[in-house]
Write a protein that holds these residues in place. Structure first.
Motif, PDB file in Angstrom:
ATOM      1  N   TRP A  34       0.849  -1.192   0.000  1.00  0.00           N
ATOM      2  CA  TRP A  34       0.000   0.000   0.000  1.00  0.00           C
ATOM      3  C   TRP A  34       0.879   1.234   0.000  1.00  0.00           C
ATOM      4  O   TRP A  34       1.929   1.267   0.634  1.00  0.00           O
ATOM      5  CB  TRP A  34      -0.894   0.050   1.244  1.00  0.00           C
ATOM      6  CG  TRP A  34      -1.954  -0.991   1.241  1.00  0.00           C
ATOM      7  CD1 TRP A  34      -3.118  -0.979   0.525  1.00  0.00           C
ATOM      8  CD2 TRP A  34      -1.948  -2.214   1.970  1.00  0.00           C
ATOM      9  NE1 TRP A  34      -3.824  -2.132   0.777  1.00  0.00           N
ATOM     10  CE2 TRP A  34      -3.127  -2.899   1.657  1.00  0.00           C
ATOM     11  CE3 TRP A  34      -1.049  -2.799   2.849  1.00  0.00           C
ATOM     12  CZ2 TRP A  34      -3.449  -4.125   2.196  1.00  0.00           C
ATOM     13  CZ3 TRP A  34      -1.352  -4.024   3.392  1.00  0.00           C
ATOM     14  CH2 TRP A  34      -2.547  -4.669   3.058  1.00  0.00           C
ATOM     15  N   GLU A  37      -0.743   7.217  -0.252  1.00  0.00           N
ATOM     16  CA  GLU A  37      -1.886   7.763  -0.986  1.00  0.00           C
ATOM     17  C   GLU A  37      -3.080   6.818  -0.923  1.00  0.00           C
ATOM     18  O   GLU A  37      -4.213   7.242  -0.705  1.00  0.00           O
ATOM     19  CB  GLU A  37      -1.495   8.022  -2.441  1.00  0.00           C
ATOM     20  CG  GLU A  37      -2.571   8.708  -3.247  1.00  0.00           C
ATOM     21  CD  GLU A  37      -2.116   8.968  -4.673  1.00  0.00           C
ATOM     22  OE1 GLU A  37      -2.960   8.820  -5.568  1.00  0.00           O
ATOM     23  OE2 GLU A  37      -0.939   9.314  -4.881  1.00  0.00           O
ATOM     24  N   GLN A  38      -2.845   5.520  -1.101  1.00  0.00           N
ATOM     25  CA  GLN A  38      -3.938   4.546  -1.045  1.00  0.00           C
ATOM     26  C   GLN A  38      -4.582   4.510   0.334  1.00  0.00           C
ATOM     27  O   GLN A  38      -5.784   4.284   0.452  1.00  0.00           O
ATOM     28  CB  GLN A  38      -3.436   3.149  -1.403  1.00  0.00           C
ATOM     29  CG  GLN A  38      -3.141   2.959  -2.868  1.00  0.00           C
ATOM     30  CD  GLN A  38      -2.531   1.595  -3.131  1.00  0.00           C
ATOM     31  OE1 GLN A  38      -1.584   1.198  -2.461  1.00  0.00           O
ATOM     32  NE2 GLN A  38      -3.078   0.897  -4.115  1.00  0.00           N
ATOM     33  N   SER A  40      -5.275   6.847   2.163  1.00  0.00           N
ATOM     34  CA  SER A  40      -6.202   7.969   2.349  1.00  0.00           C
ATOM     35  C   SER A  40      -7.603   7.613   1.843  1.00  0.00           C
ATOM     36  O   SER A  40      -8.558   8.327   2.121  1.00  0.00           O
ATOM     37  CB  SER A  40      -5.684   9.222   1.635  1.00  0.00           C
ATOM     38  OG  SER A  40      -5.717   9.042   0.233  1.00  0.00           O
ATOM     39  N   GLU A  41      -7.722   6.497   1.129  1.00  0.00           N
ATOM     40  CA  GLU A  41      -9.014   6.028   0.613  1.00  0.00           C
ATOM     41  C   GLU A  41      -9.558   4.960   1.555  1.00  0.00           C
ATOM     42  O   GLU A  41      -8.886   3.974   1.838  1.00  0.00           O
ATOM     43  CB  GLU A  41      -8.837   5.467  -0.795  1.00  0.00           C
ATOM     44  CG  GLU A  41      -8.279   6.478  -1.776  1.00  0.00           C
ATOM     45  CD  GLU A  41      -7.834   5.837  -3.081  1.00  0.00           C
ATOM     46  OE1 GLU A  41      -8.251   4.698  -3.375  1.00  0.00           O
ATOM     47  OE2 GLU A  41      -7.055   6.480  -3.791  1.00  0.00           O
ATOM     48  N   LYS A  42     -10.780   5.142   2.026  1.00  0.00           N
ATOM     49  CA  LYS A  42     -11.366   4.277   3.057  1.00  0.00           C
ATOM     50  C   LYS A  42     -11.338   2.800   2.684  1.00  0.00           C
ATOM     51  O   LYS A  42     -10.978   1.959   3.507  1.00  0.00           O
ATOM     52  CB  LYS A  42     -12.797   4.713   3.359  1.00  0.00           C
ATOM     53  CG  LYS A  42     -13.416   3.896   4.490  1.00  0.00           C
ATOM     54  CD  LYS A  42     -14.748   4.442   4.894  1.00  0.00           C
ATOM     55  CE  LYS A  42     -15.487   3.621   5.903  1.00  0.00           C
ATOM     56  NZ  LYS A  42     -14.771   2.758   6.776  1.00  0.00           N
ATOM     57  N   ILE A  43     -11.668   2.465   1.474  1.00  0.00           N
ATOM     58  CA  ILE A  43     -11.722   1.051   1.090  1.00  0.00           C
ATOM     59  C   ILE A  43     -10.348   0.383   1.208  1.00  0.00           C
ATOM     60  O   ILE A  43     -10.223  -0.727   1.710  1.00  0.00           O
ATOM     61  CB  ILE A  43     -12.325   0.874  -0.323  1.00  0.00           C
ATOM     62  CG1 ILE A  43     -12.588  -0.610  -0.580  1.00  0.00           C
ATOM     63  CG2 ILE A  43     -11.426   1.465  -1.394  1.00  0.00           C
ATOM     64  CD1 ILE A  43     -13.508  -0.874  -1.746  1.00  0.00           C
ATOM     65  N   HIS A  44      -9.301   1.074   0.772  1.00  0.00           N
ATOM     66  CA  HIS A  44      -7.945   0.537   0.890  1.00  0.00           C
ATOM     67  C   HIS A  44      -7.478   0.543   2.346  1.00  0.00           C
ATOM     68  O   HIS A  44      -6.842  -0.408   2.808  1.00  0.00           O
ATOM     69  CB  HIS A  44      -6.956   1.339   0.036  1.00  0.00           C
ATOM     70  CG  HIS A  44      -7.190   1.211  -1.428  1.00  0.00           C
ATOM     71  ND1 HIS A  44      -7.105   0.009  -2.098  1.00  0.00           N
ATOM     72  CD2 HIS A  44      -7.520   2.132  -2.359  1.00  0.00           C
ATOM     73  CE1 HIS A  44      -7.358   0.198  -3.383  1.00  0.00           C
ATOM     74  NE2 HIS A  44      -7.616   1.481  -3.561  1.00  0.00           N
ATOM     75  N   ALA A  45      -7.798   1.611   3.067  1.00  0.00           N
ATOM     76  CA  ALA A  45      -7.363   1.735   4.456  1.00  0.00           C
ATOM     77  C   ALA A  45      -7.975   0.640   5.331  1.00  0.00           C
ATOM     78  O   ALA A  45      -7.286   0.055   6.167  1.00  0.00           O
ATOM     79  CB  ALA A  45      -7.711   3.116   4.998  1.00  0.00           C
ATOM     80  N   ASP A  46      -9.247   0.340   5.131  1.00  0.00           N
ATOM     81  CA  ASP A  46      -9.908  -0.700   5.924  1.00  0.00           C
ATOM     82  C   ASP A  46      -9.301  -2.074   5.647  1.00  0.00           C
ATOM     83  O   ASP A  46      -9.038  -2.847   6.566  1.00  0.00           O
ATOM     84  CB  ASP A  46     -11.411  -0.719   5.652  1.00  0.00           C
ATOM     85  CG  ASP A  46     -12.130   0.495   6.210  1.00  0.00           C
ATOM     86  OD1 ASP A  46     -11.531   1.224   7.037  1.00  0.00           O
ATOM     87  OD2 ASP A  46     -13.291   0.728   5.825  1.00  0.00           O
ATOM     88  N   HIS A  71      -3.487  11.016   8.056  1.00  0.00           N
ATOM     89  CA  HIS A  71      -4.319   9.864   7.681  1.00  0.00           C
ATOM     90  C   HIS A  71      -3.557   8.545   7.858  1.00  0.00           C
ATOM     91  O   HIS A  71      -4.150   7.523   8.171  1.00  0.00           O
ATOM     92  CB  HIS A  71      -4.865  10.006   6.253  1.00  0.00           C
ATOM     93  CG  HIS A  71      -3.867   9.804   5.169  1.00  0.00           C
ATOM     94  ND1 HIS A  71      -3.041  10.802   4.695  1.00  0.00           N
ATOM     95  CD2 HIS A  71      -3.534   8.690   4.463  1.00  0.00           C
ATOM     96  CE1 HIS A  71      -2.261  10.315   3.747  1.00  0.00           C
ATOM     97  NE2 HIS A  71      -2.535   9.037   3.583  1.00  0.00           N
ATOM     98  N   TRP A  75      -4.623   5.544  10.407  1.00  0.00           N
ATOM     99  CA  TRP A  75      -4.662   4.164   9.928  1.00  0.00           C
ATOM    100  C   TRP A  75      -3.847   3.257  10.858  1.00  0.00           C
ATOM    101  O   TRP A  75      -4.285   2.162  11.213  1.00  0.00           O
ATOM    102  CB  TRP A  75      -4.133   4.101   8.485  1.00  0.00           C
ATOM    103  CG  TRP A  75      -3.948   2.699   8.019  1.00  0.00           C
ATOM    104  CD1 TRP A  75      -4.937   1.868   7.576  1.00  0.00           C
ATOM    105  CD2 TRP A  75      -2.731   1.961   7.961  1.00  0.00           C
ATOM    106  NE1 TRP A  75      -4.393   0.645   7.251  1.00  0.00           N
ATOM    107  CE2 TRP A  75      -3.046   0.679   7.481  1.00  0.00           C
ATOM    108  CE3 TRP A  75      -1.411   2.255   8.276  1.00  0.00           C
ATOM    109  CZ2 TRP A  75      -2.079  -0.305   7.298  1.00  0.00           C
ATOM    110  CZ3 TRP A  75      -0.453   1.276   8.099  1.00  0.00           C
ATOM    111  CH2 TRP A  75      -0.784   0.016   7.611  1.00  0.00           C
TER     112      TRP A  75
END
Length: 168
Positions: A34, A37-38, A40-46, A71, A75
């Motif tokens: 990861w 930058e990724q 910072s996107e909820k789907i990737h972070a989860d 962010h 995470w």
């Protein structure tokens, strides 16, 4: 594997040949990559947080300048809270050679404290061999508790013998 940017990813690939990658694709090790930058996107972070919480090894490849973005810190706090006393190691790869006069960056200090709070080891390079649980570690005890030996199996099948009643 969490990389600050493409340069940090390339540094990790160059400096850690033990990652087992050919053209940055895993051979036999389940490694997920990861970027900051990724995250910072909820789907990737989860997804990344769930995998980091269960991982034996969480690797960061970072530069020495500046601090971790907010962010990324959020995470990190999410997966640290979900580790549940699991053993493991947090590895921080930095792109500068270590010299006697080298001072740790803000990122390294934060990640070292994170490892401490999570009950993880803090390493500055990826270990070469497979990790094994220590004999008296919580992970080792859990593994032994799941195993039913032949002696324990015999005891469980025999049940209680009434002639051995104890009186106090």
């Amino acid at each position: 594997m969490v990389c600050e940017n493409d340069a940090a990813r390339q540094h990790a690939l160059r400096s850690q040949p033990g990652l087992g990658f050919d053209d940055a694709k895993p051979k036999d090790k389940p490694i997920a990559w990861w970027s900051f930058e990724q995250l910072s996107e909820k789907i990737h972070a989860d997804d990344a947080a769930a995998k980091a919480a269960a991982a034996d090894l969480v690797v960061f490849s970072v530069s020495t300048s500046g601090d971790l973005p907010d962010h990324v810190k959020l995470w990190i706090e999410k997966w640290v809270a979900n580790r549940n006393d699991r053993e493991g190691a947090l590895v921080c790869l930095v792109s500068v050679p270590k010299t006697p006069a080298y001072l740790a960056s803000l990122k390294e200090i934060y990640l070292r404290h994170t490892a401490h709070r999570a009950g993880m080891d803090y390493l500055s390079e990826i270990p070469s061999g497979p990790g094994k649980a220590l004999p008296d570690s919580p992970d080792s005890c859990r593994e032994r508790a799941r195993h039913v030996s032949s002696v324990l199996d015999e005891i469980l099948r025999a049940g209680v013998n009434p002639q051995f009643t104890y009186r106090i």
